[in-house]
Motif scaffolding. Structure first.
Motif, PDB file in Angstrom:
ATOM      1  N   GLY A  56     -21.683  14.703  24.259  1.00  0.00           N
ATOM      2  CA  GLY A  56     -21.958  13.731  23.192  1.00  0.00           C
ATOM      3  C   GLY A  56     -20.932  13.768  22.079  1.00  0.00           C
ATOM      4  O   GLY A  56     -21.236  13.421  20.925  1.00  0.00           O
ATOM      5  N   ILE A  57     -19.728  14.183  22.422  1.00  0.00           N
ATOM      6  CA  ILE A  57     -18.704  14.327  21.377  1.00  0.00           C
ATOM      7  C   ILE A  57     -18.095  12.983  20.991  1.00  0.00           C
ATOM      8  O   ILE A  57     -17.601  12.820  19.880  1.00  0.00           O
ATOM      9  CB  ILE A  57     -17.618  15.329  21.874  1.00  0.00           C
ATOM     10  N   ILE A  58     -18.171  11.977  21.911  1.00  0.00           N
ATOM     11  CA  ILE A  58     -17.537  10.681  21.637  1.00  0.00           C
ATOM     12  C   ILE A  58     -18.249   9.941  20.504  1.00  0.00           C
ATOM     13  O   ILE A  58     -17.591   9.441  19.581  1.00  0.00           O
ATOM     14  CB  ILE A  58     -17.469   9.827  22.922  1.00  0.00           C
ATOM     15  N   PRO A  59     -19.602   9.853  20.492  1.00  0.00           N
ATOM     16  CA  PRO A  59     -20.267   9.237  19.331  1.00  0.00           C
ATOM     17  C   PRO A  59     -19.930   9.946  18.022  1.00  0.00           C
ATOM     18  O   PRO A  59     -19.794   9.294  16.981  1.00  0.00           O
ATOM     19  CB  PRO A  59     -21.757   9.376  19.667  1.00  0.00           C
ATOM     20  N   ALA A  60     -19.797  11.273  18.108  1.00  0.00           N
ATOM     21  CA  ALA A  60     -19.436  12.026  16.894  1.00  0.00           C
ATOM     22  C   ALA A  60     -18.046  11.626  16.409  1.00  0.00           C
ATOM     23  O   ALA A  60     -17.790  11.524  15.196  1.00  0.00           O
ATOM     24  CB  ALA A  60     -19.484  13.523  17.182  1.00  0.00           C
ATOM     25  N   LEU A  61     -17.126  11.388  17.344  1.00  0.00           N
ATOM     26  CA  LEU A  61     -15.771  10.954  16.984  1.00  0.00           C
ATOM     27  C   LEU A  61     -15.795   9.555  16.362  1.00  0.00           C
ATOM     28  O   LEU A  61     -15.059   9.274  15.407  1.00  0.00           O
ATOM     29  CB  LEU A  61     -14.862  10.959  18.214  1.00  0.00           C
ATOM     30  N   ILE A  62     -16.652   8.668  16.924  1.00  0.00           N
ATOM     31  CA  ILE A  62     -16.757   7.310  16.376  1.00  0.00           C
ATOM     32  C   ILE A  62     -17.313   7.351  14.953  1.00  0.00           C
ATOM     33  O   ILE A  62     -16.840   6.641  14.057  1.00  0.00           O
ATOM     34  CB  ILE A  62     -17.631   6.422  17.299  1.00  0.00           C
ATOM     35  N   GLU A  63     -18.279   8.218  14.741  1.00  0.00           N
ATOM     36  CA  GLU A  63     -18.850   8.380  13.401  1.00  0.00           C
ATOM     37  C   GLU A  63     -17.779   8.889  12.428  1.00  0.00           C
ATOM     38  O   GLU A  63     -17.678   8.428  11.286  1.00  0.00           O
ATOM     39  CB  GLU A  63     -20.021   9.371  13.457  1.00  0.00           C
ATOM     40  N   LEU A  64     -16.977   9.850  12.908  1.00  0.00           N
ATOM     41  CA  LEU A  64     -15.893  10.386  12.079  1.00  0.00           C
ATOM     42  C   LEU A  64     -14.840   9.313  11.802  1.00  0.00           C
ATOM     43  O   LEU A  64     -14.301   9.225  10.691  1.00  0.00           O
ATOM     44  CB  LEU A  64     -15.251  11.592  12.784  1.00  0.00           C
ATOM     45  N   LEU A  65     -14.594   8.465  12.804  1.00  0.00           N
ATOM     46  CA  LEU A  65     -13.626   7.372  12.638  1.00  0.00           C
ATOM     47  C   LEU A  65     -14.092   6.411  11.549  1.00  0.00           C
ATOM     48  O   LEU A  65     -13.289   5.947  10.733  1.00  0.00           O
ATOM     49  CB  LEU A  65     -13.451   6.630  13.967  1.00  0.00           C
ATOM     50  N   ASN A  66     -15.377   6.123  11.523  1.00  0.00           N
ATOM     51  CA  ASN A  66     -15.935   5.261  10.472  1.00  0.00           C
ATOM     52  C   ASN A  66     -15.744   5.875   9.088  1.00  0.00           C
ATOM     53  O   ASN A  66     -15.421   5.190   8.118  1.00  0.00           O
ATOM     54  CB  ASN A  66     -17.433   5.024  10.707  1.00  0.00           C
ATOM     55  N   ALA A  67     -15.968   7.201   9.023  1.00  0.00           N
ATOM     56  CA  ALA A  67     -15.904   7.893   7.733  1.00  0.00           C
ATOM     57  C   ALA A  67     -14.468   8.057   7.235  1.00  0.00           C
ATOM     58  O   ALA A  67     -14.212   8.113   6.039  1.00  0.00           O
ATOM     59  CB  ALA A  67     -16.575   9.266   7.840  1.00  0.00           C
ATOM     60  N   ARG A  68     -13.507   8.147   8.171  1.00  0.00           N
ATOM     61  CA  ARG A  68     -12.111   8.439   7.804  1.00  0.00           C
ATOM     62  C   ARG A  68     -11.165   7.287   8.184  1.00  0.00           C
ATOM     63  O   ARG A  68      -9.997   7.518   8.462  1.00  0.00           O
ATOM     64  CB  ARG A  68     -11.639   9.712   8.514  1.00  0.00           C
ATOM     65  N   GLN A  69     -11.661   6.059   8.157  1.00  0.00           N
ATOM     66  CA  GLN A  69     -10.851   4.948   8.648  1.00  0.00           C
ATOM     67  C   GLN A  69      -9.635   4.654   7.773  1.00  0.00           C
ATOM     68  O   GLN A  69      -8.692   3.992   8.206  1.00  0.00           O
ATOM     69  CB  GLN A  69     -11.713   3.691   8.782  1.00  0.00           C
ATOM     70  N   GLU A  70      -9.598   5.181   6.541  1.00  0.00           N
ATOM     71  CA  GLU A  70      -8.436   4.973   5.671  1.00  0.00           C
ATOM     72  C   GLU A  70      -7.378   6.052   5.858  1.00  0.00           C
ATOM     73  O   GLU A  70      -6.278   5.946   5.318  1.00  0.00           O
ATOM     74  CB  GLU A  70      -8.881   4.949   4.194  1.00  0.00           C
ATOM     75  N   ASP A  71      -7.710   7.103   6.592  1.00  0.00           N
ATOM     76  CA  ASP A  71      -6.784   8.225   6.796  1.00  0.00           C
ATOM     77  C   ASP A  71      -6.061   8.044   8.128  1.00  0.00           C
ATOM     78  O   ASP A  71      -6.645   8.234   9.199  1.00  0.00           O
ATOM     79  CB  ASP A  71      -7.566   9.551   6.773  1.00  0.00           C
ATOM     80  N   ASP A  72      -4.789   7.674   8.073  1.00  0.00           N
ATOM     81  CA  ASP A  72      -4.032   7.363   9.286  1.00  0.00           C
ATOM     82  C   ASP A  72      -3.964   8.529  10.262  1.00  0.00           C
ATOM     83  O   ASP A  72      -4.003   8.337  11.477  1.00  0.00           O
ATOM     84  CB  ASP A  72      -2.604   6.927   8.919  1.00  0.00           C
ATOM     85  N   GLU A  73      -3.842   9.741   9.739  1.00  0.00           N
ATOM     86  CA  GLU A  73      -3.720  10.910  10.631  1.00  0.00           C
ATOM     87  C   GLU A  73      -4.991  11.100  11.449  1.00  0.00           C
ATOM     88  O   GLU A  73      -4.939  11.321  12.668  1.00  0.00           O
ATOM     89  CB  GLU A  73      -3.429  12.161   9.790  1.00  0.00           C
TER      90      GLU A  73
END
Length: 694
Positions: free
Chosen positions: A541-558
């Motif tokens: 279930g790591i992929i949903p966690a990555l998507i959630e992190l992507l939402n939270a850090r969408q302004e951080d290019d790295e």
């Protein structure tokens, strides 16, 4: 107070005091003749006379003298006289200043003897006639006699050695005069050199001309020695006055930096010590540093590294350290060949720390990291690390190593022999975060160094625990994440050290510092290269966690780039492709990022979406439509704006109802004026008849 007011003071001048004088008898005579001193004060008068007797009896040239001078400003040749000066004869010495040049030299030399004894300075300070005469003679006659100018400036130098006497030196404008003296002498030096060059160039053949040339050369060296004495004392006085930053600013406005840099070409080591000290003091201000950059100071300093004179070498290195904060001057240091010279001084215990600080500044610049390969710097640094044993490593040493390890060739040199083994053993034993950061930098390079880490994967994985200090875990995890080695069984590593729960837990926004979360994402991308690992991570279930992190850090290019790279790895494997495409919204996020302003993100997105489009026709159509919309965006906007314009009411309202006036041409164009892109691509004008008439 009465004792502070000159009106209530009476000076008693004792002219007969000598080492053989009976102090008790003289004290009684003073009290008897001076009605202002009561007989009850006789013991105090006797005490004062005893002090004066001892002060005056100490010979100026004896071993016990107390000279007001820094250690490297010594009496100059020709200044010392056979006679001994006495403060009681100061009027006689002042009178000599009104005679010819020889008498002026003798009078000022005797006053200098007095001035070099600090006990006399207070009394000389109050003798305005003496100081005024000295300042006048200096102003009027300094060009006529170098000796006279040197001696008088030396007298004022004695005052300048104490901050409380700076006011008197400034009052007589001695600082400005010294600036003029230095500038004039440097011009004379240029003239002498040109004359000498012309005589040498003529290359006389006969003996008489050769003798004349030798005589001219001896004369030149004699003049040069005297001039350098004058320059030393003048510049030393200016250095003392520069203690006040306002005075220093006045000097800068009169080009003190330019004058000092010109003196750097001299060979007299004591003069160079003084000049480099002065430049070092000035270099802490940006404006002065910029002046030094324009005057090619680094090129002139390069010849002094290394040198036999210990103080001169140390001061030169400290000046270079101040200048090395400027990236342009660092580049100049490398350009003039200072890097191997500095490296050769690493073995010098007294200068090692300063040298390492300069090398650290040079190592910060990626342009110069590779230059260290051509010196013996790295073997020396590795030996220093080895010699430290269990002690804490100096900050300068480990900092240089961290910077240099970022270069591939440097990293290979560090790993030669048992270099990596020594570093890993020391780091794991001491849990030194900076040492592990150096190892992490080494691990990032492809080539022969990366496979060497296979032996330490287990040791590094064992350190990735919640109980460990976060900074230490960050460096260990970062090192592991760099190990993109095809033969490495990452599934076994994840299972044996139970890393999946740790990785998943750290993906939650706010669960740790951003640096650690980012390394976790990079680590997931690295292990996802392994097919079996990718499946294990997808099932956890790591992929949903990555998507959630992507939402939270969408302004951080790295963050975005690394998360998209994980999606790329997941899509790349057959086993995890369906999970990404069918069970998550990852493709939708990738479509949104397809036209990101960051080129790297766009590149990874395009590669990932190409694979998605190839294996899923529905997503393929969406991706194609989005690409069409983006690439034809300008054209579509133009068509939409035309439709808006045509929908606006015309000048005559009743014409809007006359649909028969609008061309439909047998259905070729719709009556409402709207057209599709297919119309323009399919419609081809035939027989040149591209227009229809009424």
């Amino acid at each position: 107070k009465m004792q502070d007011d000159a009106r209530y003071l009476k000076r008693v001048r004792v002219k007969s005091l000598s080492p053989t004088t009976d102090v008790a008898a003289l004290a009684r005579k003073v009290v008897e003749e001076c009605k202002l001193i009561p007989m009850s004060r006789l013991p105090q008068v006797e005490q004062l006379l005893y002090y004066l007797q001892n002060r005056k009896s100490s010979p100026v040239d004896g071993k016990e003298k107390r000279a007001v001078k820094p250690k490297d400003l010594t009496p100059f040749e020709g200044m010392e006289l056979n006679e001994e000066a006495s403060i009681t004869r100061i009027e006689e010495y002042v009178e000599l200043l009104y005679e010819g040049i020889p008498e002026k030299i003798r009078g000022s030399a005797l006053i200098l003897q007095l001035a070099r004894n600090p006990d006399n300075l207070e009394e000389l300070l109050h003798n305005e006639a003496a100081l005024g005469a000295l300042a006048r003679v200096l102003r009027e006659d300094w060009k006529q006699s170098v000796d006279l100018a040197t001696i008088i400036i030396y007298i004022f130098f004695c005052f300048s050695s104490f901050s409380q006497f700076h006011a008197v030196v400034s009052h007589y404008k001695i600082g400005a005069l010294c600036m003029s003296v230095v500038e004039h002498e440097l011009k004379r030096y240029d003239v002498w050199r040109e004359e000498l060059r012309k005589k040498s160039k003529s290359a006389p053949e006969n003996g008489s001309l050769r003798r004349d040339q030798d005589k001219a050369l001896r004369k030149y060296h004699g003049l040069l020695a005297k001039q350098e004495q004058l320059l030393r004392v003048s510049l030393y006085l200016l250095l003392n006055l520069a203690e006040d930053t306002r005075t220093e600013l006045k000097m800068r406005n009169k080009n003190i930096v330019g004058l000092l840099v010109r003196v750097l070409e001299r060979d007299d080591e004591e003069l160079l010590v003084l000049v480099v000290s002065f430049l070092k003091k000035l270099s802490i201000f940006l404006e002065n540093k910029n002046d030094m950059a324009e005057l090619d100071t680094v090129e002139r300093l390069a010849r002094l590294v290394p040198c036999e004179h210990e103080d001169l070498l140390n001061l030169t290195l400290r000046l270079l350290l101040n200048l090395s904060f400027d990236s342009g001057l660092r580049a100049k240091m490398v350009e003039v060949g200072l890097l191997p010279k500095l490296t050769s001084l690493l073995g010098d215990e007294s200068n090692r720390q300063v040298v390492m600080r300069i090398l650290y500044h040079v190592s910060m610049d990626d342009r110069f990291k590779g230059m260290f390969v051509y010196t013996d710097c790295i073997p020396q640094l590795m030996q220093m690390l080895y010699d430290h044993g269990g002690e804490e490593i100096e900050a300068e040493l480990i900092s240089i190593c961290i910077n240099l390890a970022a270069n591939k060739r440097n990293a290979q040199l560090m790993c030669e022999g048992n270099g990596l083994k020594m570093l890993m053993k020391r780091a794991l034993k001491t849990k030194d975060c900076l040492l592990m950061k150096m190892i992490r930098n080494i691990s990032q390079h492809d080539g022969p160094t990366k496979p060497l880490f296979i032996d330490y994967v287990g040791d590094l994985a064992a350190e990735i625990r919640t109980e460990e200090e976060e900074e230490w875990v960050l460096e260990c995890l970062g090192t592991l994440a760099n190990l993109t080695i095809p033969d490495l069984d990452w599934e076994l590593v994840l299972k044996e050290y139970n890393l999946v729960p740790f990785l998943k837990d750290k993906l939650k926004p706010g669960s740790a510092e951003d640096d650690l979360i980012l390394e976790v994402v990079i680590m997931i991308g690295t292990v996802s290269i392994d097919d079996a690992c990718a499946v294990m991570l997808a099932k956890s279930g790591i992929i949903p966690a990555l998507i959630e992190l992507l939402n939270a850090r969408q302004e951080d290019d790295e963050f975005v780039c690394q998360i998209v790279y994980v999606f790329y790895q997941m899509v790349f494997h057959q086993a995890t492709r369906d999970v990404i495409i069918k069970d998550t919204q990852a493709p939708a996020y990738l479509i949104d990022l397809m036209h990101d302003k960051n080129a790297e993100i766009r590149k990874v997105c395009d590669n990932t979406l190409d694979i998605v489009a190839e294996y899923d026709s529905e997503w393929g159509y969406k991706i194609q439509s989005e690409k069409f919309r983006f690439h034809n965006n300008q054209w579509l906007e133009m068509v939409e704006s035309r439709q808006v314009d045509e929908a606006e009411p015309y000048l005559y309202d009743n014409d809007n109802d006359r649909t028969d006036l609008f061309y439909s041409a047998d259905g070729i164009t719709p009556g409402d004026g709207s057209v599709s892109p297919d119309f323009f691509s399919d419609l081809q004008p035939q027989n040149g008849d591209s227009h229809h008439g009424v």
